[in-house]
Design a protein around this motif. Sequence first.
Motif, mmCIF file in Angstrom:
data_model
loop_
_atom_site.group_PDB
_atom_site.id
_atom_site.type_symbol
_atom_site.label_atom_id
_atom_site.label_comp_id
_atom_site.label_asym_id
_atom_site.label_seq_id
_atom_site.Cartn_x
_atom_site.Cartn_y
_atom_site.Cartn_z
ATOM 1 N N ASP A 97 0.854 -1.189 0.000
ATOM 2 C CA ASP A 97 0.000 0.000 0.000
ATOM 3 C C ASP A 97 0.890 1.239 0.000
ATOM 4 N N SER A 98 0.714 2.101 -0.980
ATOM 5 C CA SER A 98 1.521 3.330 -1.067
ATOM 6 C C SER A 98 0.702 4.581 -0.776
ATOM 7 N N SER A 99 -0.532 4.405 -0.319
ATOM 8 C CA SER A 99 -1.412 5.558 -0.100
ATOM 9 C C SER A 99 -1.545 5.904 1.379
ATOM 10 N N ILE A 100 -0.445 5.775 2.119
ATOM 11 C CA ILE A 100 -0.456 6.087 3.548
ATOM 12 C C ILE A 100 -0.485 7.607 3.727
ATOM 13 N N ASN A 101 -1.464 8.098 4.462
ATOM 14 C CA ASN A 101 -1.588 9.532 4.722
ATOM 15 C C ASN A 101 -0.905 9.881 6.044
ATOM 16 N N VAL A 102 -0.015 10.853 5.997
ATOM 17 C CA VAL A 102 0.721 11.264 7.188
ATOM 18 C C VAL A 102 0.422 12.726 7.484
ATOM 19 N N ILE A 103 0.121 13.017 8.757
ATOM 20 C CA ILE A 103 -0.120 14.387 9.194
ATOM 21 C C ILE A 103 0.816 14.693 10.350
ATOM 22 N N PHE A 104 1.407 15.883 10.354
ATOM 23 C CA PHE A 104 2.331 16.281 11.412
ATOM 24 C C PHE A 104 1.549 16.695 12.654
ATOM 25 N N VAL A 105 2.075 16.338 13.821
ATOM 26 C CA VAL A 105 1.481 16.753 15.091
ATOM 27 C C VAL A 105 2.599 17.275 15.991
ATOM 28 N N GLY A 106 2.223 17.897 17.109
ATOM 29 C CA GLY A 106 3.215 18.394 18.054
ATOM 30 C C GLY A 106 3.037 19.861 18.366
ATOM 31 N N SER A 107 3.742 20.324 19.409
ATOM 32 C CA SER A 107 3.589 21.691 19.899
ATOM 33 C C SER A 107 3.926 22.739 18.848
ATOM 34 N N SER A 108 5.041 22.544 18.145
ATOM 35 C CA SER A 108 5.460 23.563 17.175
ATOM 36 C C SER A 108 4.448 23.685 16.041
ATOM 37 N N ILE A 109 3.870 22.553 15.632
ATOM 38 C CA ILE A 109 2.865 22.566 14.563
ATOM 39 C C ILE A 109 1.619 23.308 15.026
ATOM 40 N N LEU A 110 1.107 22.928 16.204
ATOM 41 C CA LEU A 110 -0.126 23.540 16.704
ATOM 42 C C LEU A 110 0.061 25.023 16.994
ATOM 43 N N SER A 111 1.194 25.392 17.556
ATOM 44 C CA SER A 111 1.444 26.807 17.839
ATOM 45 C C SER A 111 1.409 27.626 16.560
ATOM 46 N N TYR A 112 2.037 27.106 15.520
ATOM 47 C CA TYR A 112 2.058 27.822 14.240
ATOM 48 C C TYR A 112 0.655 27.913 13.650
ATOM 49 N N GLN A 118 4.109 30.313 25.639
ATOM 50 C CA GLN A 118 2.684 30.663 25.638
ATOM 51 C C GLN A 118 1.846 29.470 25.187
ATOM 52 N N THR A 119 0.748 29.232 25.882
ATOM 53 C CA THR A 119 -0.134 28.135 25.501
ATOM 54 C C THR A 119 -0.984 28.530 24.296
ATOM 55 N N LEU A 120 -1.656 27.551 23.726
ATOM 56 C CA LEU A 120 -2.515 27.812 22.573
ATOM 57 C C LEU A 120 -3.640 28.776 22.919
ATOM 58 N N LEU A 121 -4.176 28.663 24.135
ATOM 59 C CA LEU A 121 -5.241 29.581 24.554
ATOM 60 C C LEU A 121 -4.759 31.023 24.541
ATOM 61 N N TYR A 122 -3.558 31.282 25.033
ATOM 62 C CA TYR A 122 -3.026 32.651 25.050
ATOM 63 C C TYR A 122 -2.838 33.169 23.628
ATOM 64 N N LEU A 123 -2.376 32.298 22.737
ATOM 65 C CA LEU A 123 -2.178 32.710 21.351
ATOM 66 C C LEU A 123 -3.507 33.099 20.713
ATOM 67 N N ALA A 124 -4.563 32.346 21.029
ATOM 68 C CA ALA A 124 -5.891 32.649 20.481
ATOM 69 C C ALA A 124 -6.449 33.940 21.068
ATOM 70 N N ILE A 125 -6.252 34.151 22.374
ATOM 71 C CA ILE A 125 -6.741 35.366 23.031
ATOM 72 C C ILE A 125 -6.018 36.589 22.475
ATOM 73 N N ALA A 126 -4.719 36.454 22.235
ATOM 74 C CA ALA A 126 -3.923 37.574 21.718
ATOM 75 C C ALA A 126 -4.404 38.014 20.343
ATOM 76 N N GLN A 127 -5.048 37.111 19.616
ATOM 77 C CA GLN A 127 -5.571 37.437 18.288
ATOM 78 C C GLN A 127 -7.026 37.890 18.326
ATOM 79 N N SER A 128 -7.606 37.949 19.531
ATOM 80 C CA SER A 128 -9.028 38.304 19.672
ATOM 81 C C SER A 128 -9.899 37.356 18.861
ATOM 82 N N ARG A 129 -9.659 36.056 19.054
ATOM 83 C CA ARG A 129 -10.355 35.043 18.275
ATOM 84 C C ARG A 129 -11.189 34.136 19.180
#
Length: 261
Positions: A94-109, A141-152
């Motif tokens: 099978d060559s159709s393996i789907n890969v998605i990146f995870v982790g703090s740096s990905i989510l923060s970005y 900074q946590t993800l919540l702080y990043l979202a608050i800083a953007q007024s989102r």
Amino acid sequence: MYTMPIAFKLQPMNKSRYTIRPQSAVILPLATLSVEINYILPPNSSLPETFPHSKDSFLLHSVVVPGAVKDASSTLDSIPIDWFATRKKQVFIDSSINVIFVGSSILSYLVSKGSMDEIREVLEKSDPSWHACDSIDTQGQTLLYLAIAQSRPDLVQLLLEFEPDIGARNQSGCSPLETASGAGEVLIVELLLARRARTERSESSNWWPIHFAAAGGHLEVMRLLLLKGADVDSKTEDGRTALHLAVEEYHRDCAKLLLAS
């Protein structure tokens, strides 16, 4: 499978970019197995443009191996390579393996970019034991702080679905509720209060949320905090109440509300 063990071998086409653990193993009938794929980021380079998805290809070889093992601990070292030789057995590729990146740096970005669909996808794909919603960026900074800083508030609502620590403090010692109160983010304050964010001061903070709101002149935030039981006479570490702060900053409407309370 229901009756037969399965041997597999997973290989990245770009072998210098990924490590896989285990690269090969046997899965017993009705059993599952987690595979960890790590992306090796070269020095002074950035993440691929397609992230959080990967366009790199992976090959998954699998074959039925009746009576191969008695336990699920077999790995690449104990699996004969010729098991995957197509000339000897029916090997599925099978060559159709789907890969998605995870982790703090990905989510923060992704949160800093406000990518709602991709944030949800990464959080849903992350192992619950990682507490991905409590990821932090390089500044602490946590993800919540990043979202608050953007007024989102929409971002905050999305993150709250995954139950982050709403009492987590930033580097200044402020909670998400204190930060949102000081910024006058009415909808975000309402969302946090609905998740039972504390209106009291913690040991690491000098001010209560109501002090931040009063100093900033955020009348509607103050109303919400008072409705949720905030102590109108609570004092800062130097002995000032919310009324002191409202008067000092000439916030007449806030002072009226506090007097009425």
